[in-house]
Design a protein around this motif. Structure first.
Motif, PDB file in Angstrom:
ATOM      1  N   ASP A 288     -39.476 -71.946  -0.077  1.00 39.20           N
ATOM      2  CA  ASP A 288     -40.193 -70.678  -0.282  1.00 39.20           C
ATOM      3  C   ASP A 288     -39.566 -69.499   0.479  1.00 39.20           C
ATOM      4  O   ASP A 288     -40.258 -68.695   1.087  1.00 39.20           O
ATOM      5  CB  ASP A 288     -41.671 -70.832   0.093  1.00 39.20           C
ATOM      6  N   TYR A 289     -38.234 -69.445   0.438  1.00 38.61           N
ATOM      7  CA  TYR A 289     -37.509 -68.310   1.013  1.00 38.61           C
ATOM      8  C   TYR A 289     -36.991 -67.443  -0.123  1.00 38.61           C
ATOM      9  O   TYR A 289     -36.631 -67.947  -1.191  1.00 38.61           O
ATOM     10  CB  TYR A 289     -36.355 -68.787   1.909  1.00 38.61           C
TER      11      TYR A 289
ATOM     12  N   GLU B 170     -35.233 -71.598  -2.338  1.00 41.60           N
ATOM     13  CA  GLU B 170     -36.436 -71.525  -3.166  1.00 41.60           C
ATOM     14  C   GLU B 170     -37.373 -72.695  -2.888  1.00 41.60           C
ATOM     15  O   GLU B 170     -38.593 -72.530  -2.851  1.00 41.60           O
ATOM     16  CB  GLU B 170     -36.057 -71.464  -4.650  1.00 41.60           C
ATOM     17  N   SER B 171     -36.816 -73.893  -2.640  1.00 38.21           N
ATOM     18  CA  SER B 171     -37.659 -75.060  -2.394  1.00 38.21           C
ATOM     19  C   SER B 171     -38.460 -74.927  -1.099  1.00 38.21           C
ATOM     20  O   SER B 171     -39.521 -75.516  -0.965  1.00 38.21           O
ATOM     21  CB  SER B 171     -36.818 -76.341  -2.372  1.00 38.21           C
TER      22      SER B 171
END
Length: 180
Positions: free
Chosen positions: A64-65, A61-62
């Motif tokens: 942006d996946y 998430e960090s």
């Protein structure tokens, strides 16, 4: 005129690890995003954990996946008659590489892309997260090299050589020679 069956082909890729909670999960997400519709990635484990490691989700998430739908699952799901036929199968942990894998329909290309298990790191959360970031970086580098290969123009031997070379890139674990 190019053969559109080859140029528009979507390749199915399965990433394997023992627990299917960290490395293989991250690889699945990375290839599904970075493969630009050219690849459909999946992941599985020989002895899947009950859940995806929270650090794997946090790191994905960090950067942006996507994390929606990611779950720890058995490789048995991909040996069933209705499962997608795999074009490529990559082991990302040494334990899975040493196990007897199911026979995959379609005779996919295989390679070992082992990296250290970030879930095995002990210590403070910041140290654990750093290990996941390192694993993410190694996986993303391998996947970038893989997705840029001219798959359609390489014969099976040359492609196999390239896949093994990718597995020996930075961060590779030292696996027994008989498993490479």
């Amino acid at each position: 005129m190019p053969d559109t069956n080859l140029t528009n082909r979507v390749y199915n890729v399965l990433f394997l690890c023992t627990g299917n909670s960290a490395r293989s999960i991250m690889a699945e997400s990375i290839l599904n995003k970075d493969g630009a519709g050219r690849f459909r990635a999946f992941s599985a484990g020989s002895h899947p954990k009950s859940a995806v490691n929270p650090f794997a989700l946090k790191v994905l998430e960090s950067f942006d996946y996507p994390t929606d739908g990611l779950r720890s699952k058995s490789w048995d799901e991909f040996g069933k008659p209705d499962a997608p036929v795999m074009d490529f199968v990559f082991t990302v942990c040494d334990n899975a590489a040493g196990e007897t894998c199911p026979v995959w329909p379609g005779h996919p290309m295989t390679a070992h892309w082992g990296i250290e298990d970030p879930a095995a790191v002990e210590g403070a959360d910041i140290e654990k997260e750093a290990a996941f970031v390192t694993a993410f970086r190694y996986l993303r580098n391998r996947i970038s090299a893989f997705s840029s290969l001219p798959i359609e123009s390489l014969d099976r031997t040359a492609l196999g050589t390239k896949l093994r070379e990718i597995g020996r890139s930075e961060g590779a674990t030292s696996l027994r020679p008989d498993l490479v």
